[in-house]
Motif scaffolding. Sequence first.
Motif, short mmCIF file in Angstrom:
data_model
loop_
_atom_site.label_atom_id
_atom_site.label_comp_id
_atom_site.label_asym_id
_atom_site.label_seq_id
_atom_site.Cartn_x
_atom_site.Cartn_y
_atom_site.Cartn_z
N GLY A 222 10.29 4.11 12.89
CA GLY A 222 9.99 5.15 11.93
C GLY A 222 9.29 4.49 10.76
N CYS A 223 8.99 5.26 9.71
CA CYS A 223 8.25 4.70 8.58
C CYS A 223 8.53 5.57 7.37
CB CYS A 223 6.76 4.68 8.91
SG CYS A 223 5.72 4.06 7.58
N LEU A 224 8.76 4.94 6.20
CA LEU A 224 9.02 5.73 4.99
C LEU A 224 7.83 6.60 4.62
CD1 LEU A 224 10.90 3.16 2.68
CD2 LEU A 224 11.87 5.03 4.05
N ASP B 37 1.00 -4.68 9.63
CA ASP B 37 0.00 -3.67 10.03
C ASP B 37 -0.44 -2.82 8.84
OD1 ASP B 37 -0.50 -4.16 12.70
OD2 ASP B 37 0.74 -2.52 13.46
N HIS B 38 0.53 -2.43 7.99
CA HIS B 38 0.20 -1.59 6.83
C HIS B 38 -0.87 -2.24 5.96
CE1 HIS B 38 2.83 1.92 6.65
NE2 HIS B 38 3.89 1.20 6.97
N LEU B 39 -0.87 -3.57 5.91
CA LEU B 39 -1.82 -4.28 5.05
C LEU B 39 -3.25 -4.16 5.56
CD1 LEU B 39 0.28 -7.50 4.33
CD2 LEU B 39 0.25 -5.34 3.06
N GLN C 177 5.98 -6.94 12.01
CA GLN C 177 4.69 -6.52 12.57
C GLN C 177 4.28 -5.15 12.03
OE1 GLN C 177 4.24 -7.52 16.97
NE2 GLN C 177 6.35 -8.16 16.61
N HIS C 178 5.26 -4.25 11.91
CA HIS C 178 5.00 -2.91 11.37
C HIS C 178 4.47 -3.02 9.93
CE1 HIS C 178 6.31 1.46 10.70
NE2 HIS C 178 6.05 1.02 9.49
N GLU C 179 5.15 -3.85 9.11
CA GLU C 179 4.76 -3.94 7.69
C GLU C 179 3.42 -4.64 7.52
OE1 GLU C 179 6.28 -2.05 5.86
OE2 GLU C 179 8.09 -1.81 7.04
N PRO D 6 0.81 -1.24 0.00
CA PRO D 6 0.00 0.00 0.00
C PRO D 6 0.84 1.28 0.00
CG PRO D 6 -0.90 -1.59 1.55
CD PRO D 6 0.42 -2.14 1.09
N GLN D 7 2.08 1.21 0.48
CA GLN D 7 2.94 2.39 0.51
C GLN D 7 3.36 2.83 -0.89
OE1 GLN D 7 5.66 0.62 3.67
NE2 GLN D 7 5.72 2.80 4.17
N VAL D 8 3.23 1.92 -1.87
CA VAL D 8 3.52 2.31 -3.25
C VAL D 8 2.24 2.28 -4.09
CG1 VAL D 8 5.97 1.72 -3.22
CG2 VAL D 8 4.32 -0.04 -3.84
CO CO Z 1 5.76 1.86 7.61
#
Ligand code: CO
Length: 178
Positions: free
Chosen positions: A91-93, A137-139, A133-135, A51-53
């Motif tokens: 942090g997060c891109l 979560d993005h989903l 876990q961070h990544e 989702p980040q892209v």
């Molecule tokens: Co992130």
Amino acid sequence: MPDIVRVITYPDPFLRRSASDVEEVDNNIRQAVEKMLVTMYTNKGVGLAAPQVGLGRRIVVVNASGEKADEKILINPTIVERRGAMEGEEGCLSFPGVAGVVRRSAHIVILAYDIEGKEIELPATDFASRVLQHEIDHLEGMLFVDRMTPESRVLAREALKALEESYGQAPAEYEGRH
Ligand code: CO
């Protein structure tokens, strides 16, 4: 010119959408994964979710150490086991300039498919567990700021406000170009 995909940043509403399962690991998916890897490494990230892209599919790429051997490509990942708890800085891109302490499970086990479409079971601890876990979560449209400790959230408030205020404006490097 390398094929770099722009990383979507907060508060873009796309980051809040749930991604859907990948039905088949075909050429489109392999190309998307390639772009995600290039984007992650170019931005010196340790992980990136589709989702980040701008791709609403359940795909994450991670590399907690930067060594090629630690690169992981996970398709349709789910966390099937969690044990213990840990706190650490993230942090997060998608959140340039924002960092804060997040509580996570210490040990996890993930079920996923690899780039060959083969089912894999992946245990993870420490930093690798945190990144995964961070990544993942993005989903689900869940962002690390949602899980920050109250203290970190207060400290991050100004940086978040700055991102909200600059949202939708052209990035500085494009100013003056036609
Ligand atoms: Co992130």
